[in-house]
Design a protein around this motif. Structure first.
Motif, PDB file in Angstrom:
ATOM      1  N   ARG A  21       4.558  10.767  -6.282  1.00  0.00           N
ATOM      2  CA  ARG A  21       5.593  10.337  -5.335  1.00  0.00           C
ATOM      3  C   ARG A  21       4.857   9.848  -4.107  1.00  0.00           C
ATOM      4  O   ARG A  21       3.874  10.462  -3.668  1.00  0.00           O
ATOM      5  CB  ARG A  21       6.536  11.482  -4.993  1.00  0.00           C
ATOM      6  N   ALA A  22       5.327   8.720  -3.556  1.00  0.00           N
ATOM      7  CA  ALA A  22       4.605   8.112  -2.437  1.00  0.00           C
ATOM      8  C   ALA A  22       5.564   7.326  -1.555  1.00  0.00           C
ATOM      9  O   ALA A  22       6.687   7.013  -1.951  1.00  0.00           O
ATOM     10  CB  ALA A  22       3.516   7.181  -2.978  1.00  0.00           C
ATOM     11  N   TYR A  23       5.079   7.018  -0.366  1.00  0.00           N
ATOM     12  CA  TYR A  23       5.742   6.050   0.494  1.00  0.00           C
ATOM     13  C   TYR A  23       5.055   4.721   0.249  1.00  0.00           C
ATOM     14  O   TYR A  23       3.828   4.635   0.278  1.00  0.00           O
ATOM     15  CB  TYR A  23       5.604   6.427   1.971  1.00  0.00           C
ATOM     16  N   GLU A  24       5.852   3.689  -0.002  1.00  0.00           N
ATOM     17  CA  GLU A  24       5.313   2.357  -0.249  1.00  0.00           C
ATOM     18  C   GLU A  24       5.631   1.463   0.947  1.00  0.00           C
ATOM     19  O   GLU A  24       6.730   1.527   1.503  1.00  0.00           O
ATOM     20  CB  GLU A  24       5.934   1.769  -1.512  1.00  0.00           C
ATOM     21  N   PHE A  25       4.658   0.633   1.304  1.00  0.00           N
ATOM     22  CA  PHE A  25       4.786  -0.259   2.455  1.00  0.00           C
ATOM     23  C   PHE A  25       4.531  -1.693   2.021  1.00  0.00           C
ATOM     24  O   PHE A  25       3.578  -1.957   1.287  1.00  0.00           O
ATOM     25  CB  PHE A  25       3.770   0.121   3.536  1.00  0.00           C
ATOM     26  N   PHE A  65       0.854  -1.183   0.000  1.00  0.00           N
ATOM     27  CA  PHE A  65       0.000   0.000   0.000  1.00  0.00           C
ATOM     28  C   PHE A  65       0.885   1.227   0.000  1.00  0.00           C
ATOM     29  O   PHE A  65       2.105   1.123   0.154  1.00  0.00           O
ATOM     30  CB  PHE A  65      -0.991  -0.009   1.170  1.00  0.00           C
ATOM     31  N   TRP A  66       0.258   2.382  -0.199  1.00  0.00           N
ATOM     32  CA  TRP A  66       1.012   3.632  -0.360  1.00  0.00           C
ATOM     33  C   TRP A  66       0.357   4.760   0.427  1.00  0.00           C
ATOM     34  O   TRP A  66      -0.854   4.791   0.602  1.00  0.00           O
ATOM     35  CB  TRP A  66       1.042   4.057  -1.838  1.00  0.00           C
ATOM     36  N   ILE A  67       1.187   5.713   0.834  1.00  0.00           N
ATOM     37  CA  ILE A  67       0.740   7.002   1.345  1.00  0.00           C
ATOM     38  C   ILE A  67       1.258   8.026   0.334  1.00  0.00           C
ATOM     39  O   ILE A  67       2.461   8.100   0.080  1.00  0.00           O
ATOM     40  CB  ILE A  67       1.323   7.324   2.739  1.00  0.00           C
ATOM     41  N   LEU A  68       0.344   8.789  -0.249  1.00  0.00           N
ATOM     42  CA  LEU A  68       0.737   9.751  -1.281  1.00  0.00           C
ATOM     43  C   LEU A  68       1.485  10.931  -0.685  1.00  0.00           C
ATOM     44  O   LEU A  68       1.069  11.483   0.340  1.00  0.00           O
ATOM     45  CB  LEU A  68      -0.492  10.262  -2.023  1.00  0.00           C
ATOM     46  N   ARG A  69       2.569  11.311  -1.336  1.00  0.00           N
ATOM     47  CA  ARG A  69       3.307  12.524  -0.981  1.00  0.00           C
ATOM     48  C   ARG A  69       2.927  13.647  -1.929  1.00  0.00           C
ATOM     49  O   ARG A  69       2.664  14.759  -1.504  1.00  0.00           O
ATOM     50  CB  ARG A  69       4.809  12.257  -1.033  1.00  0.00           C
ATOM     51  N   THR A  70       2.940  13.341  -3.239  1.00  0.00           N
ATOM     52  CA  THR A  70       2.532  14.323  -4.244  1.00  0.00           C
ATOM     53  C   THR A  70       1.787  13.584  -5.357  1.00  0.00           C
ATOM     54  O   THR A  70       1.963  12.382  -5.545  1.00  0.00           O
ATOM     55  CB  THR A  70       3.744  15.049  -4.878  1.00  0.00           C
ATOM     56  N   GLY A  71       0.975  14.319  -6.087  1.00  0.00           N
ATOM     57  CA  GLY A  71       0.280  13.741  -7.222  1.00  0.00           C
ATOM     58  C   GLY A  71      -1.121  13.276  -6.887  1.00  0.00           C
ATOM     59  O   GLY A  71      -1.607  13.467  -5.770  1.00  0.00           O
ATOM     60  N   THR A  72      -1.747  12.655  -7.884  1.00  0.00           N
ATOM     61  CA  THR A  72      -3.132  12.211  -7.755  1.00  0.00           C
ATOM     62  C   THR A  72      -3.273  10.785  -8.275  1.00  0.00           C
ATOM     63  O   THR A  72      -2.731  10.449  -9.334  1.00  0.00           O
ATOM     64  CB  THR A  72      -4.073  13.127  -8.569  1.00  0.00           C
ATOM     65  N   VAL A  73      -3.997   9.977  -7.526  1.00  0.00           N
ATOM     66  CA  VAL A  73      -4.321   8.610  -7.926  1.00  0.00           C
ATOM     67  C   VAL A  73      -5.834   8.484  -7.935  1.00  0.00           C
ATOM     68  O   VAL A  73      -6.498   8.893  -6.976  1.00  0.00           O
ATOM     69  CB  VAL A  73      -3.711   7.576  -6.950  1.00  0.00           C
ATOM     70  N   GLU A  74      -6.377   7.938  -9.021  1.00  0.00           N
ATOM     71  CA  GLU A  74      -7.819   7.690  -9.093  1.00  0.00           C
ATOM     72  C   GLU A  74      -8.096   6.217  -8.836  1.00  0.00           C
ATOM     73  O   GLU A  74      -7.432   5.343  -9.390  1.00  0.00           O
ATOM     74  CB  GLU A  74      -8.375   8.070 -10.467  1.00  0.00           C
ATOM     75  N   LEU A  75      -9.090   5.983  -7.988  1.00  0.00           N
ATOM     76  CA  LEU A  75      -9.589   4.634  -7.756  1.00  0.00           C
ATOM     77  C   LEU A  75     -10.720   4.387  -8.732  1.00  0.00           C
ATOM     78  O   LEU A  75     -11.574   5.257  -8.924  1.00  0.00           O
ATOM     79  CB  LEU A  75     -10.102   4.492  -6.320  1.00  0.00           C
ATOM     80  N   ASP A  76     -10.738   3.200  -9.329  1.00  0.00           N
ATOM     81  CA  ASP A  76     -11.796   2.898 -10.283  1.00  0.00           C
ATOM     82  C   ASP A  76     -12.351   1.501 -10.065  1.00  0.00           C
ATOM     83  O   ASP A  76     -11.744   0.675  -9.389  1.00  0.00           O
ATOM     84  CB  ASP A  76     -11.323   3.094 -11.727  1.00  0.00           C
ATOM     85  N   MET A  77     -13.518   1.283 -10.644  1.00  0.00           N
ATOM     86  CA  MET A  77     -14.225   0.022 -10.494  1.00  0.00           C
ATOM     87  C   MET A  77     -14.671  -0.452 -11.872  1.00  0.00           C
ATOM     88  O   MET A  77     -15.179   0.341 -12.659  1.00  0.00           O
ATOM     89  CB  MET A  77     -15.451   0.235  -9.595  1.00  0.00           C
TER      90      MET A  77
END
Length: 154
Positions: A99-103, A46-58
């Protein structure tokens, strides 16, 4: 589209748990158009966003995927990693450079098992995010597919 931010890790987790979690984070970057995950695939991070945009879709049979929500700074991308069978319930795409933190999900689940207080805190945080996302999905799908006036009071 829902624009209310989901509960951020910064507000949801006590400092000591947040610091432990950040020790296993790694910085990553995704160009615009990158699919982070697909609905139905294995949820192993999973990720915590630092910058930018992510869209969730179905996925919607016979149509383009429906965008459920746009995520931004400090928001959690992905919750399916916490709950068996660890399979993504939605898809996610970077709509800008990200840019994100990935876990690593396995490492975080192990930390939560070893420290029950941390496990409760992470579970509550992800549960709040999940509740928010379910409401966003419901609202968005009604916006897209319900007949005009279907949501009006009787």
């Amino acid at each position: 589209m829902i624009t209310t931010p989901t509960p951020s890790m910064l507000r949801a987790l006590p400092t000591e748990h947040r610091q432990r979690l950040m020790r296993v984070a790694r910085e990553v970057a995704f160009p615009q158009g990158t699919r982070l995950f697909e609905e139905g695939s294995r949820a192993d991070r999973f990720w915590i966003l630092r910058t930018g945009t992510v869209e969730l879709d179905m996925r919607v049979p016979g149509r383009r995927p429906a965008v459920i929500e746009s995520l931004r700074h400090n928001e959690l991308v992905g919750w399916s990693w916490l709950f068996p069978p660890h399979v993504w319930h939605l898809g996610a795409e970077a709509t800008t450079p990200v840019r994100a933190y990935e876990f690593d999900a396995t490492a975080v689940r192990l930390m939560c098992q070893e420290d029950p207080a941390m496990g409760r805190a992470v579970g509550l945080w992800v549960g709040e995010v999940l509740a928010h996302r379910l409401q966003a999905a419901r609202t968005r799908l009604l916006d897209l597919y319900a007949p005009y006036g279907a949501g009006s009071a009787r």
